[in-house]
Scaffold this motif. Structure first.
Motif, PDB file in Angstrom:
ATOM      1  N   ASN A  53       0.859   5.600   0.347  1.00 11.02           N
ATOM      2  CA  ASN A  53      -0.035   6.719   0.653  1.00 11.02           C
ATOM      3  C   ASN A  53      -0.253   7.614  -0.584  1.00 11.02           C
ATOM      4  O   ASN A  53       0.481   7.531  -1.561  1.00 11.02           O
ATOM      5  CB  ASN A  53       0.455   7.516   1.884  1.00 11.02           C
ATOM      6  CG  ASN A  53       1.834   8.110   1.689  1.00 11.02           C
ATOM      7  OD1 ASN A  53       2.400   8.068   0.605  1.00 11.02           O
ATOM      8  ND2 ASN A  53       2.382   8.666   2.754  1.00 11.02           N
ATOM      9  N   TYR A  54      -1.294   8.401  -0.554  1.00  8.04           N
ATOM     10  CA  TYR A  54      -1.710   9.267  -1.672  1.00  8.04           C
ATOM     11  C   TYR A  54      -2.034   8.486  -2.953  1.00  8.04           C
ATOM     12  O   TYR A  54      -1.980   9.025  -4.061  1.00  8.04           O
ATOM     13  CB  TYR A  54      -0.644  10.333  -1.987  1.00  8.04           C
ATOM     14  CG  TYR A  54      -0.413  11.284  -0.839  1.00  8.04           C
ATOM     15  CD1 TYR A  54      -1.294  12.330  -0.575  1.00  8.04           C
ATOM     16  CD2 TYR A  54       0.678  11.108   0.019  1.00  8.04           C
ATOM     17  CE1 TYR A  54      -1.093  13.190   0.503  1.00  8.04           C
ATOM     18  CE2 TYR A  54       0.887  11.963   1.094  1.00  8.04           C
ATOM     19  CZ  TYR A  54      -0.004  12.999   1.322  1.00  8.04           C
ATOM     20  OH  TYR A  54       0.196  13.838   2.379  1.00  8.04           O
TER      21      TYR A  54
ATOM     22  N   VAL B 293       1.676   0.923   5.309  1.00  6.90           N
ATOM     23  CA  VAL B 293       1.525   1.845   4.189  1.00  6.90           C
ATOM     24  C   VAL B 293       2.886   2.481   3.938  1.00  6.90           C
ATOM     25  O   VAL B 293       3.497   3.040   4.847  1.00  6.90           O
ATOM     26  CB  VAL B 293       0.479   2.936   4.501  1.00  6.90           C
ATOM     27  CG1 VAL B 293       0.342   3.893   3.322  1.00  6.90           C
ATOM     28  CG2 VAL B 293      -0.870   2.305   4.843  1.00  6.90           C
TER      29      VAL B 293
ATOM     30  N   ASP C 229       5.466   5.187   2.347  1.00  6.55           N
ATOM     31  CA  ASP C 229       5.451   6.591   1.939  1.00  6.55           C
ATOM     32  C   ASP C 229       5.792   6.694   0.448  1.00  6.55           C
ATOM     33  O   ASP C 229       6.793   6.132  -0.017  1.00  6.55           O
ATOM     34  CB  ASP C 229       6.490   7.352   2.768  1.00  6.55           C
ATOM     35  CG  ASP C 229       6.337   8.853   2.635  1.00  6.55           C
ATOM     36  OD1 ASP C 229       6.541   9.553   3.635  1.00  6.55           O
ATOM     37  OD2 ASP C 229       6.028   9.339   1.515  1.00  6.55           O
TER      38      ASP C 229
ATOM     39  N   ASP D 253      -8.526   6.015   0.573  1.00  8.22           N
ATOM     40  CA  ASP D 253      -9.493   4.943   0.813  1.00  8.22           C
ATOM     41  C   ASP D 253     -10.174   5.056   2.173  1.00  8.22           C
ATOM     42  O   ASP D 253     -11.037   4.246   2.492  1.00  8.22           O
ATOM     43  CB  ASP D 253      -8.790   3.577   0.744  1.00  8.22           C
ATOM     44  CG  ASP D 253      -8.435   3.219  -0.689  1.00  8.22           C
ATOM     45  OD1 ASP D 253      -9.272   3.467  -1.570  1.00  8.22           O
ATOM     46  OD2 ASP D 253      -7.330   2.697  -0.911  1.00  8.22           O
ATOM     47  N   ASP D 254      -9.779   6.042   2.963  1.00  8.49           N
ATOM     48  CA  ASP D 254     -10.368   6.197   4.295  1.00  8.49           C
ATOM     49  C   ASP D 254     -11.890   6.318   4.180  1.00  8.49           C
ATOM     50  O   ASP D 254     -12.412   7.267   3.613  1.00  8.49           O
ATOM     51  CB  ASP D 254      -9.785   7.465   4.947  1.00  8.49           C
ATOM     52  CG  ASP D 254     -10.361   7.687   6.331  1.00  8.49           C
ATOM     53  OD1 ASP D 254     -11.067   6.783   6.824  1.00  8.49           O
ATOM     54  OD2 ASP D 254     -10.098   8.759   6.905  1.00  8.49           O
TER      55      ASP D 254
ATOM     56  N   ASN E 281       0.869  -1.177   0.000  1.00 10.87           N
ATOM     57  CA  ASN E 281       0.000   0.000   0.000  1.00 10.87           C
ATOM     58  C   ASN E 281       0.903   1.223   0.000  1.00 10.87           C
ATOM     59  O   ASN E 281       1.949   1.218   0.661  1.00 10.87           O
ATOM     60  CB  ASN E 281      -0.855   0.050   1.266  1.00 10.87           C
ATOM     61  CG  ASN E 281      -1.692  -1.206   1.430  1.00 10.87           C
ATOM     62  OD1 ASN E 281      -2.532  -1.513   0.591  1.00 10.87           O
ATOM     63  ND2 ASN E 281      -1.455  -1.944   2.509  1.00 10.87           N
TER      64      ASN E 281
ATOM     65  N   TYR F 175     -13.438   7.964  -2.458  1.00 10.35           N
ATOM     66  CA  TYR F 175     -12.029   8.283  -2.751  1.00 10.35           C
ATOM     67  C   TYR F 175     -11.886   9.302  -3.885  1.00 10.35           C
ATOM     68  O   TYR F 175     -10.897  10.031  -3.958  1.00 10.35           O
ATOM     69  CB  TYR F 175     -11.256   6.991  -3.076  1.00 10.35           C
ATOM     70  CG  TYR F 175     -11.575   6.411  -4.432  1.00 10.35           C
ATOM     71  CD1 TYR F 175     -12.733   5.661  -4.635  1.00 10.35           C
ATOM     72  CD2 TYR F 175     -10.746   6.642  -5.521  1.00 10.35           C
ATOM     73  CE1 TYR F 175     -13.043   5.161  -5.885  1.00 10.35           C
ATOM     74  CE2 TYR F 175     -11.056   6.137  -6.762  1.00 10.35           C
ATOM     75  CZ  TYR F 175     -12.212   5.407  -6.942  1.00 10.35           C
ATOM     76  OH  TYR F 175     -12.521   4.936  -8.184  1.00 10.35           O
TER      77      TYR F 175
ATOM     78  N   LYS G 188      -5.273  13.579  -0.434  1.00  8.78           N
ATOM     79  CA  LYS G 188      -5.326  13.048   0.930  1.00  8.78           C
ATOM     80  C   LYS G 188      -4.413  11.843   1.062  1.00  8.78           C
ATOM     81  O   LYS G 188      -4.309  11.029   0.155  1.00  8.78           O
ATOM     82  CB  LYS G 188      -6.757  12.622   1.276  1.00  8.78           C
ATOM     83  CG  LYS G 188      -7.408  13.545   2.277  1.00  8.78           C
ATOM     84  CD  LYS G 188      -8.820  13.136   2.636  1.00  8.78           C
ATOM     85  CE  LYS G 188      -9.075  11.651   2.733  1.00  8.78           C
ATOM     86  NZ  LYS G 188     -10.512  11.373   2.869  1.00  8.78           N
ATOM     87  N   GLU G 189      -3.809  11.726   2.248  1.00 13.08           N
ATOM     88  CA  GLU G 189      -2.847  10.661   2.447  1.00 13.08           C
ATOM     89  C   GLU G 189      -3.485   9.276   2.285  1.00 13.08           C
ATOM     90  O   GLU G 189      -2.894   8.371   1.701  1.00 13.08           O
ATOM     91  CB  GLU G 189      -2.247  10.792   3.850  1.00 13.08           C
ATOM     92  CG  GLU G 189      -0.956  10.046   3.960  1.00 13.08           C
ATOM     93  CD  GLU G 189      -0.148  10.457   5.173  1.00 13.08           C
ATOM     94  OE1 GLU G 189      -0.287  11.601   5.649  1.00 13.08           O
ATOM     95  OE2 GLU G 189       0.636   9.601   5.636  1.00 13.08           O
ATOM     96  N   ASN G 190      -4.701   9.129   2.778  1.00 12.26           N
ATOM     97  CA  ASN G 190      -5.380   7.843   2.629  1.00 12.26           C
ATOM     98  C   ASN G 190      -6.697   8.036   1.873  1.00 12.26           C
ATOM     99  O   ASN G 190      -7.750   8.232   2.468  1.00 12.26           O
ATOM    100  CB  ASN G 190      -5.655   7.217   4.003  1.00 12.26           C
ATOM    101  CG  ASN G 190      -6.398   5.902   3.874  1.00 12.26           C
ATOM    102  OD1 ASN G 190      -6.602   5.405   2.755  1.00 12.26           O
ATOM    103  ND2 ASN G 190      -6.809   5.343   4.995  1.00 12.26           N
TER     104      ASN G 190
END
Ligand code: ATP
Ligand code: MG
Length: 585
Positions: A293-294, A350, A352, A511-512, A291, A518, A507-509
């Motif tokens: 991020n971003y 996750v 970077d 999928d949040d 995974n 998303y 956004k960093e995640n």
């Protein structure tokens, strides 16, 4: 099928990636030591051809092909094509091209789960005859209800105790196309009370009257992934079946199916690379998926971005697909090194995105020639440079790699610098050009700004400067020149288009789940197209995909699809600043 005609048995061709240990390599070492597989290591990469490969798949590719390579083994490419509605030849072609581009080659011919359909059907008959599979005629809704959930056990289907004879008859008629979609299914007869839902009499065949890209209209029934995968592994004599952690709960089913089939008939259906005495059932081993991020890393979501036009196709340079990264300017080596650096473990994490960017910078810093390109041209006229005169400057292509040679750059009275390198009212400590101040032109002379020509709105459109002809490549004693800026000769510069990419998601995640869909955090500034940029003339002969460091701007590559001799297009791969290297050091 016979794979013994493959003389080259290495998992990949000519790529050398440093090998660090991980728990899977450990298991394999132990197996080799104990002689479990008679010294064989056979892995496979099993993509479903329902989309383009992404950087997550690269982790699996590097692991599967790399593991085979490190152990003198083989790695198959197998299309896991049991879902014909979503699959296509276009995806098959892109997957093959991406794997080869990454630097790997599969052992022997390409495999398809669909080429085992006949064998899979025979094994299903074997399970039925052994009383281990039955035809269930619950509707899909009823079957869902009977299955129960995590807290309540499932209930047995009223069809579970059909006679073997009736099951054989119905299944053969399912295959003959007598029934419509959803009316019957074939289920493994395992345990409806199992705490593991995957073991509650899972469906192993379903009726689907659809054409298949490989088998055409031959089959009105298709096997389910869990059933097809383990048997395909057994047919190909896979020793270690490496997959991501979400399949951990499916492992009991993987093992159940293989253990409930007759081993010698599995061997008889296999590639034949082992003797029956040496034939060992494959072992599934799970590792954590990649995974970043971003980034979103699901084919379903990537497909949605493509179909709904949020990006320009699967190979849009903002996409985390391998074809997108390639077009963006990522090199195969940078991706392999990234995967090696990420490592293999069983804990989800996750990574970077800065680490991926670090890998490509590291590679391009070494390998890419330097060049100059002015993104926002501002004209400079050197008033003391003789009219009509010009000279040719020689600049090294790389500050350290002298083997990369040098390039010629014409220098004359008219130049372009970047508008961002000039301030009429400079802030303190300003190191670029401003009225009365001096700056060095990279590889050329020191100039001083003497006059600003402005347009009607007060914007500078030209700077009148003087140059000091005693400063070519040297700073006269005692002279302090604040900074160095890049430039191109006005007459000879190439007009180019430059595409500046930023992260696709802000956004960093993305999928949040609490953050909504998303797609709501797509970065509106992820693509900036700059036309009218001016590049140094030596770039005229740059080939598609060639990478350069544009001095002070970043790493760029020639777009492999849109760039033409008349209108060159450069993609920014990555900026020069490396935040990850600093954080990690
Ligand atoms: P997605 O979840 O993106 O739709 P998938 O798992 O459905 O991907 P497959 O075509 O089935 O896609 O993947 C082929 C192989 O790649 C599988 O063995 C899978 O475990 C592996 N794989 C997929 N995504 C990742 C990832 N993010 N990290 C590591 N391996 C992955
Ligand atoms: Mg999958």
């Amino acid at each position: 099928m016979n794979a013994s005609d493959n003389s080259g048995n290495s998992g990949s061709a000519g790529v050398a990636t440093p090998v660090t240990s991980n728990f899977i390599r450990h298991i394999i070492e132990q197996d080799l030591h104990s002689g479990k597989h008679a010294g064989r290591v056979q892995t496979r990469f099993p993509p479903e051809p329902n989309g383009f490969l992404h950087i997550g798949h690269a982790k699996s590719i590097c692991l599967n092909f790399g593991t085979a390579q490190a152990n003198d083994g083989r790695c198959n490419l197998r299309f896991d094509d049991t879902n014909p509605e979503k699959e296509s030849q276009e995806f098959i072609n892109s997957i093959m091209a991406d794997i080869q581009w990454l630097g790997f080659s599969w052992s022997g011919e390409i495999r398809y789960a669909s080429s085992y359909f006949e064998a899979l059907f025979e094994f299903a008959l074997q399970l039925i005859r052994a009383g281990k599979a039955y035809v269930c005629s619950l509707t899909p809704e009823q079957a869902r209800e009977y299955r129960g959930n995590l807290t309540s056990p499932g209930r047995e289907s009223p069809y579970r105790n059909r006679s073997i004879k009736e099951n054989l008859d119905l299944f053969i008629r399912m295959r003959a196309g007598e029934f419509s979609d959803g009316t019957h299914s074939l289920r493994a007869r395992i345990d409806m009370a199992s705490p593991n839902i995957n073991m509650r009499d899972p469906v192993i065949y379903r009726i689907r009257h659809v054409e298949h890209h490989q088998t055409g209209a031959q089959w009105p029934i298709y096997p389910m992934y869990d059933y097809a995968h383990c048997i395909s592994d057994a047919i190909e004599c896979i020793t270690h079946s490496l997959c991501t952690l979400e399949f951990e709960d499916h492992r009991p089913l993987y093992d159940w199916i293989l253990q409930n089939l007759d081993k010698s008939s599995l061997h008889a259906a296999s590639d034949g690379v082992t003797t029956e005495a040496e034939y060992v059932l494959p072992r599934q081993i799970e590792f954590a998926r990649l995974n970043i991020n971003y980034t979103v890393m699901s084919k379903r979501k990537l497909k949605e971005l493509v179909i709904q036009g949020f990006v320009n196709g699967w190979d849009d340079p903002r996409m985390p697909t391998l074809s997108g990264l390639r077009r963006r300017g990522y090199t195969p080596a940078s991706i392999r090194n990234f995967c090696e650096r990420v490592g293999i473990s069983r804990s989800e994490s996750v990574v970077d995105v800065g680490m991926l960017e670090h890998s490509i910078r590291e590679d391009l810093d070494r390998s890419s020639p330097r060049a100059m390109c002015v993104l926002r041209p501002l004209k400079v006229t050197l008033r003391n440079y003789p009219q009509g005169a010009s000279e040719t400057l020689i600049l090294p292509c790389h500050p350290k790699e002298t083997s990369m040679g040098a390039r010629e750059l014409p220098f004359g009275r008219e130049l372009f610098i970047d508008a961002a390198d000039f301030e009429e009212v400079p802030p303190p400590q300003y190191k670029r050009l401003s009225p009365g101040a001096e700056v060095r032109l990279r590889g050329a002379y020191v100039i001083r700004c003497e006059e600003i020509v402005k347009d009607a709105s007060g914007q500078p459109v030209e700077l009148i400067c003087s140059y000091d002809n005693a400063t070519l490549g040297v700073n006269p004693q005692g002279r302090k020149v604040a900074g160095v800026i890049h430039w191109v000769p006005a007459g000879e510069a190439l007009d180019v288009e430059v595409r500046i990419y930023d992260r696709l998601f802000s956004k960093e995640n993305p999928d949040d789940k609490n953050g909504g869909d998303y797609k709501e955090c797509l970065n509106p500034d992820s693509l900036l197209v700059m036309t009218g940029c001016k590049a140094e003339p030596s770039l005229r002969t740059a080939l598609p995909e060639a990478s350069f460091q544009f001095e002070r701007e970043g790493y760029f590559c020639v777009d492999r699809l849109d760039s033409t001799a008349d209108r060159m297009v450069f993609n920014r791969t990555v900026t020069l600043r490396d935040s990850w290297a600093k954080i990690s050091s």
